[in-house]
Write an enzyme that holds these catalytic residues in place. Structure first.
Site, PDB file in Angstrom:
ATOM      1  N   HIS A 115      62.983-115.208  25.150  1.00 51.77           N
ATOM      2  CA  HIS A 115      62.906-113.701  26.035  1.00 51.77           C
ATOM      3  C   HIS A 115      63.763-112.945  25.320  1.00 51.77           C
ATOM      4  O   HIS A 115      64.899-113.284  24.724  1.00 51.77           O
ATOM      5  CB  HIS A 115      63.111-114.136  27.649  1.00 51.77           C
ATOM      6  N   GLU A 131      66.311-111.217  27.054  1.00 47.91           N
ATOM      7  CA  GLU A 131      67.678-111.553  27.038  1.00 47.91           C
ATOM      8  C   GLU A 131      68.310-112.870  26.359  1.00 47.91           C
ATOM      9  O   GLU A 131      69.364-112.669  26.112  1.00 47.91           O
ATOM     10  CB  GLU A 131      67.835-111.606  28.557  1.00 47.91           C
ATOM     11  N   CYS A 167      66.725-116.351  32.502  1.00 46.75           N
ATOM     12  CA  CYS A 167      67.455-115.075  31.895  1.00 46.75           C
ATOM     13  C   CYS A 167      68.488-114.725  32.660  1.00 46.75           C
ATOM     14  O   CYS A 167      69.945-114.557  32.380  1.00 46.75           O
ATOM     15  CB  CYS A 167      66.605-113.914  31.511  1.00 46.75           C
TER      16      CYS A 167
END
Length: 156
Positions: free
Chosen positions: A52, A54, A85
């Site tokens: 992801h 992040e 995250c």
């Protein structure tokens, strides 16, 4: 620069993600008004559920800074962090999280309250709604296109 200006950089990263066939989420790390790193979703590219925006951003910051502690970092991300995250950002001790689009089903901040859990040892400041419309438009367009392409391929 303002929150909106930093979010525009994250939106550019999200646009790059969409162009690469990834869910359009982008992230930017800022310290003292300076951009340190940018990232985008790379789940399909890396074949990794943890890629992801992040997490990719935190990995860059750790390499750049030689540390996992991010007490002076503000993270701008186009969509509310998921629980994974949000947990990583809390564990990294990020000072502030600024996100655009709220995730009413799976938001790590708004639904699961990870960033504000009373037993947590770290509570980042959270600001939502910055660049919300632009983020929503990107994601809506991406999934509309994805569903349309899937529908066409199923008819063949």
């Amino acid at each position: 620069m303002t929150d909106s200006e930093f979010m525009n950089i994250a939106l550019a990263c999200a646009t790059e993600a969409a162009a690469a066939g990834e869910v359009p989420i982008g992230a930017v790390a800022v310290v003292d008004g300076q951009v340190l790193a940018t990232a985008r979703n790379r789940v399909e590219e890396c074949k990794s559920v943890t890629a992801h925006a992040e997490i990719e951003l935190l990995r860059q910051l750790e390499r750049l800074r030689g540390d996992w502690r991010m007490e002076d970092v503000t993270i701008y991300v186009t969509k509310e962090p998921c629980p994974m995250c949000a947990g990583a950002l809390v564990n990294a001790r990020v000072r502030r999280i600024v996100y655009g689009l709220t995730d009413p089903r799976f938001g790590g901040c708004s639904v699961f309250g990870i960033t504000s859990h009373p037993e947590s040892l770290w509570h980042p400041e959270v600001t939502s709604g910055v660049g919300e419309e632009e983020s929503k438009e990107l994601i809506t367009k991406f999934f509309r296109h994805t569903r349309s392409a899937k529908s066409r391929s199923e008819k063949v």
